[in-house]
Design an enzyme around this catalytic site. Structure first.
Site, short mmCIF file in Angstrom:
data_model
loop_
_atom_site.label_atom_id
_atom_site.label_comp_id
_atom_site.label_asym_id
_atom_site.label_seq_id
_atom_site.Cartn_x
_atom_site.Cartn_y
_atom_site.Cartn_z
N GLY A 42 35.55 48.79 -58.22
CA GLY A 42 35.40 49.22 -56.84
C GLY A 42 35.88 48.24 -55.79
N GLU A 94 32.75 41.73 -53.92
CA GLU A 94 32.16 43.00 -54.33
C GLU A 94 32.47 44.09 -53.30
OE1 GLU A 94 30.92 44.40 -56.68
OE2 GLU A 94 29.38 43.31 -57.78
N ASP A 95 32.51 45.34 -53.76
CA ASP A 95 32.59 46.45 -52.81
C ASP A 95 31.20 46.75 -52.26
OD1 ASP A 95 31.92 47.27 -55.38
OD2 ASP A 95 32.66 49.31 -55.09
N ASP A 98 23.87 46.55 -54.40
CA ASP A 98 22.72 47.47 -54.37
C ASP A 98 21.47 46.76 -54.89
OD1 ASP A 98 23.39 49.93 -53.28
OD2 ASP A 98 24.33 50.63 -55.10
N PHE A 147 24.14 57.50 -49.87
CA PHE A 147 25.25 57.45 -50.82
C PHE A 147 26.56 57.43 -50.04
CE2 PHE A 147 28.32 59.41 -53.76
CZ PHE A 147 28.20 58.51 -54.81
N VAL A 148 27.45 56.52 -50.43
CA VAL A 148 28.74 56.42 -49.71
C VAL A 148 29.92 56.45 -50.68
CG1 VAL A 148 28.03 55.26 -47.57
CG2 VAL A 148 28.37 53.89 -49.63
N ASP A 154 33.15 55.14 -55.42
CA ASP A 154 33.51 56.39 -56.07
C ASP A 154 32.30 57.28 -56.35
OD1 ASP A 154 32.47 54.64 -58.15
OD2 ASP A 154 33.18 56.14 -59.56
N ARG A 160 37.90 56.87 -54.58
CA ARG A 160 38.02 55.42 -54.36
C ARG A 160 39.12 55.09 -53.34
NH1 ARG A 160 35.19 52.39 -58.22
NH2 ARG A 160 35.20 53.27 -60.30
C1 PRP Z 1 29.18 48.89 -58.48
C2 PRP Z 1 29.75 47.85 -57.54
C3 PRP Z 1 29.07 46.58 -57.99
C4 PRP Z 1 27.76 47.06 -58.55
C5 PRP Z 1 26.68 46.74 -57.57
O1 PRP Z 1 29.92 48.90 -59.64
O2 PRP Z 1 31.13 47.77 -57.67
O3 PRP Z 1 29.81 45.89 -58.95
O4 PRP Z 1 27.84 48.47 -58.73
O5 PRP Z 1 25.47 47.30 -57.96
P1 PRP Z 1 24.17 46.45 -58.19
O6 PRP Z 1 23.97 45.58 -56.99
O7 PRP Z 1 23.11 47.52 -58.31
O8 PRP Z 1 24.32 45.66 -59.45
P2 PRP Z 1 29.93 50.11 -60.66
O9 PRP Z 1 29.05 49.79 -61.81
O10 PRP Z 1 29.63 51.40 -59.92
O11 PRP Z 1 31.40 50.10 -61.20
P3 PRP Z 1 32.76 50.43 -60.41
O12 PRP Z 1 32.97 49.36 -59.37
O13 PRP Z 1 33.78 50.39 -61.48
O14 PRP Z 1 32.59 51.79 -59.79
#
Ligand code: PRP
Length: 187
Positions: A42, A94-95, A98, A147-148, A154, A160
């Protein structure tokens, strides 16, 4: 926007302004360049814009890690960086942050490699979902528990590459994952 539950949170120009501001913060902070460690997948749009908006030397590397699975507490590398971090200033990109579990895992792993400094930069911070506390050094935007999608974020791999950040209705997307395709891609 007409699509049910879809609302633009940041237009492209607003995203650009945020990226410029964060890139300025980072460029001022590091005298001797920085190693950017981006978390696949992401973070890629943000990383690409950020690194080009920065005015200092940088090295870019990537990690891929397993998503946190509730109940297991398990996070592990699927792909590691190849850059030597010894005595380097390192910034995780990071994107979204959470729960903080991904960031906490990476801070733990990367700190063992003797970096000079280790910090986190995220485009989106969603603190309502935090499970473990993490210090975020550079934040693009803090959002409520919504949710965004777009700008790297994505839903089941879709959206994305949308050039805005938008809040979306997960119930609508569960019924039809392509529900916002027409609105966001005009097709
Ligand atoms: C998302 C995002 C971070 C992570 C953050 O990745 O890119 O890496 O979740 O979440 P957290 O703070 O709860 O750990 P995801 O697992 O959705 O993978 P992606 O980036 O490939 O979509």
């Amino acid at each position: 926007m007409a699509a049910e539950g879809l609302e633009v949170l940041l237009e492209t120009e607003e995203i650009d302004a945020i990226v410029d501001r964060v890139a300025g913060e980072i460029s001022e902070r590091y005298d001797d360049g920085v190693v950017l460690v981006a978390v696949l997948r992401g973070s890629v749009p943000f990383l690409a814009d950020l690194v080009r908006a920065m005015s200092i030397r940088s090295v870019v590397d990537f990690v891929a890690i397993t998503p946190y699975t509730p109940g297991t507490g398990r996070v592990r590398f699927l792909m590691d960086i190849t850059t030597d971090l010894t005595d380097r200033d390192v910034l995780v990109v990071e994107d979204i942050v959470d729960t903080g579990l991904t960031s906490a895992f990476l801070l733990g792993e990367l700190s063992r490699r003797q970096p000079e400094s280790l910090s986190i930069c995220t485009f989106v911070d969603r603190p309502a979902r935090r499970v473990v506390p993490v210090d975020l050094d550079h934040v693009g935007i803090q959002i409520p528990d919504e949710f965004v999608i777009g700008y790297g974020l994505d839903h089941k791999g879709r959206y994305r590459n949308v050039r805005v950040l938008a809040t979306a209705d997960t119930a609508v997307l569960e019924r039809d994952p392509d529900a916002y395709v027409q609105e966001l891609y005009g097709a």
